[in-house]
Motif scaffolding. Structure first.
Motif, PDB file in Angstrom:
ATOM      1  N   UNK A   1      18.928   6.692   5.889  1.00 18.66           N
ATOM      2  CA  UNK A   1      18.618   6.349   7.222  1.00 18.66           C
ATOM      3  C   UNK A   1      17.133   6.010   7.338  1.00 18.66           C
ATOM      4  N   UNK A   2      16.937   4.697   7.905  1.00 17.04           N
ATOM      5  CA  UNK A   2      15.436   4.135   8.226  1.00 17.04           C
ATOM      6  C   UNK A   2      14.611   4.012   6.988  1.00 17.04           C
ATOM      7  N   UNK A   3      15.067   3.318   5.914  1.00 15.45           N
ATOM      8  CA  UNK A   3      14.046   3.444   4.827  1.00 15.45           C
ATOM      9  C   UNK A   3      13.045   2.427   5.148  1.00 15.45           C
ATOM     10  N   UNK A   4      11.869   2.939   4.268  1.00 15.11           N
ATOM     11  CA  UNK A   4      10.574   2.208   4.448  1.00 15.11           C
ATOM     12  C   UNK A   4      10.448   1.044   3.228  1.00 15.11           C
ATOM     13  N   UNK A   5      10.048  -0.088   3.714  1.00 17.52           N
ATOM     14  CA  UNK A   5      10.090  -0.857   2.665  1.00 17.52           C
ATOM     15  C   UNK A   5       8.742  -1.597   2.173  1.00 17.52           C
ATOM     16  N   UNK A   6       8.252  -1.960   1.129  1.00 15.73           N
ATOM     17  CA  UNK A   6       7.133  -2.395   0.750  1.00 15.73           C
ATOM     18  C   UNK A   6       7.238  -3.998   0.185  1.00 15.73           C
TER      19      UNK A   6
ATOM     20  N   UNK B   1       2.012  -6.318   1.864  1.00 17.62           N
ATOM     21  CA  UNK B   1       0.686  -6.157   1.141  1.00 17.62           C
ATOM     22  C   UNK B   1       0.339  -7.622   0.640  1.00 17.62           C
ATOM     23  N   UNK B   2      -0.713  -8.151   1.090  1.00 13.35           N
ATOM     24  CA  UNK B   2      -1.258  -9.494   0.947  1.00 13.35           C
ATOM     25  C   UNK B   2      -2.847  -9.667   0.439  1.00 13.35           C
ATOM     26  N   UNK B   3      -3.028 -10.181  -0.509  1.00 12.94           N
ATOM     27  CA  UNK B   3      -4.481 -10.039  -1.021  1.00 12.94           C
ATOM     28  C   UNK B   3      -5.214 -11.396  -0.506  1.00 12.94           C
ATOM     29  N   UNK B   4      -4.490 -12.470  -0.372  1.00 11.97           N
ATOM     30  CA  UNK B   4      -5.409 -13.580   0.298  1.00 11.97           C
ATOM     31  C   UNK B   4      -5.805 -13.599   1.778  1.00 11.97           C
ATOM     32  N   UNK B   5      -6.867 -13.396   2.329  1.00 10.08           N
ATOM     33  CA  UNK B   5      -7.424 -13.440   3.723  1.00 10.08           C
ATOM     34  C   UNK B   5      -6.693 -14.764   4.231  1.00 10.08           C
ATOM     35  N   UNK B   6      -6.603 -15.761   3.507  1.00  7.94           N
ATOM     36  CA  UNK B   6      -6.470 -17.083   4.278  1.00  7.94           C
ATOM     37  C   UNK B   6      -5.021 -16.983   4.542  1.00  7.94           C
ATOM     38  N   UNK B   7      -3.964 -16.490   3.643  1.00  9.92           N
ATOM     39  CA  UNK B   7      -2.420 -16.361   3.912  1.00  9.92           C
ATOM     40  C   UNK B   7      -2.107 -15.723   5.180  1.00  9.92           C
ATOM     41  N   UNK B   8      -2.982 -14.304   5.400  1.00  6.88           N
ATOM     42  CA  UNK B   8      -2.881 -13.848   6.530  1.00  6.88           C
ATOM     43  C   UNK B   8      -3.188 -14.604   7.767  1.00  6.88           C
TER      44      UNK B   8
ATOM     45  N   UNK C   1       5.988  -2.983  11.560  1.00  8.00           N
ATOM     46  CA  UNK C   1       5.255  -3.920  10.765  1.00  8.00           C
ATOM     47  C   UNK C   1       3.849  -3.461  10.636  1.00  8.00           C
ATOM     48  N   UNK C   2       3.212  -3.518   9.401  1.00  4.20           N
ATOM     49  CA  UNK C   2       2.007  -3.257   9.087  1.00  4.20           C
ATOM     50  C   UNK C   2       1.523  -4.373   7.846  1.00  4.20           C
ATOM     51  N   UNK C   3       0.663  -5.179   8.172  1.00  2.80           N
ATOM     52  CA  UNK C   3       0.097  -6.029   6.831  1.00  2.80           C
ATOM     53  C   UNK C   3      -1.222  -5.734   6.545  1.00  2.80           C
ATOM     54  N   UNK C   4      -1.115  -5.207   5.293  1.00  2.00           N
ATOM     55  CA  UNK C   4      -2.060  -4.703   4.582  1.00  2.00           C
ATOM     56  C   UNK C   4      -3.055  -5.685   3.609  1.00  2.00           C
ATOM     57  N   UNK C   5      -3.910  -5.867   3.694  1.00  2.00           N
ATOM     58  CA  UNK C   5      -4.830  -6.831   2.892  1.00  2.00           C
ATOM     59  C   UNK C   5      -5.500  -6.364   1.828  1.00  2.00           C
TER      60      UNK C   5
END
Length: 227
Positions: free
Chosen positions: A59-64, A89-96, A117-121
């Motif tokens: 139930x309701x699995x978390x994905x990275x 998880x994205x390391x490039x500020x430009x892509x975000x 959704x959460x976007x982590x730089x």
């Protein structure tokens, strides 16, 4: 073939990253290496879909999702109501930026607005080793594959230490999915050596060349007993 038009080019701590338009499609180029484009997306979506299928009825699995890319994997995750927490998880500020207020928002805009959704730089390699949080699935797509990395530092993700970190980041019975532009029998063996089980490779035919693949592996539900 249409000639590419550069829309943005930036230098960052991990090298250069470029967004190009070729006809109706967009391309991301990292350090001069073609990374991905918007022409298809089947294998990027399969990355997330196969991980969810492998989790069964959890139930309701978390994905990275490791690597925002052009947004297909994120869009696939957000379109599926079974997922609980969705972290990218994205390391490039430009892509975000290209997703937040650029042309790639057409692919990921609805997914970004999803409350799950959460976007982590952050650098994925460091995040997997250091973050104090577990996931039911890790869906990783930051290179052209374990044998073809965008930067030298990324190679450590596929090393014994990197795979051990991935294993520890997963909940018991959790699933690791790794995208690759070509099959890698050596990586399959590395997964087994690192303690993963149920190692399989799913192929997606492409227009030219060898198929794209998704490597799948599972963290054992229980620790193995000593011999």
């Amino acid at each position: 073939m249409d000639q590419p038009v550069t829309l943005d080019h930036r230098e960052g701590p991990f090298g250069e990253v470029t967004l190009r338009r070729r006809g109706d499609d967009f391309e991301i180029i990292a350090n001069g290496c073609f990374l991905m484009d918007t022409s298809d997306g089947r294998s990027e979506r399969l990355l997330v879909r196969s991980a969810l299928d492998a989790l069964g009825e959890r139930p309701a699995p978390a994905v990275l999702i490791g690597g925002l890319g052009v947004g297909f994997s994120l869009a696939e995750a957000a379109a599926e109501t079974r997922w609980g927490r969705i972290a990218v998880v994205e390391r490039e500020r430009a892509v975000i930026d290209w997703h937040v207020d650029g042309p790639l928002a057409a692919i990921s805009g609805a997914a970004q607005a999803d409350a799950r959704t959460e976007i982590v730089e952050a650098d994925l390699v460091a995040y997997v080793r250091e973050a104090d949080v577990s996931y039911d699935a890790l869906c990783l797509d930051i290179d052209n594959g374990p044998d073809w990395t965008v930067t030298d530092d990324n190679a450590s993700l596929y090393s014994p230490g990197g795979l051990a970190a991935c294993l520890s980041r997963l909940t018991p019975g959790g699933v690791l999915a790794v995208w690759s532009a070509q099959p890698s029998p050596a990586f399959e063996e590395a997964l087994r050596t690192a303690g993963f089980t149920d190692v399989v490779t799913e192929e997606i035919p492409v227009r030219r060349g060898v198929p794209d693949v998704v490597h799948l592996a599972r963290r054992p539900a229980r620790p193995s007993r000593p011999a």
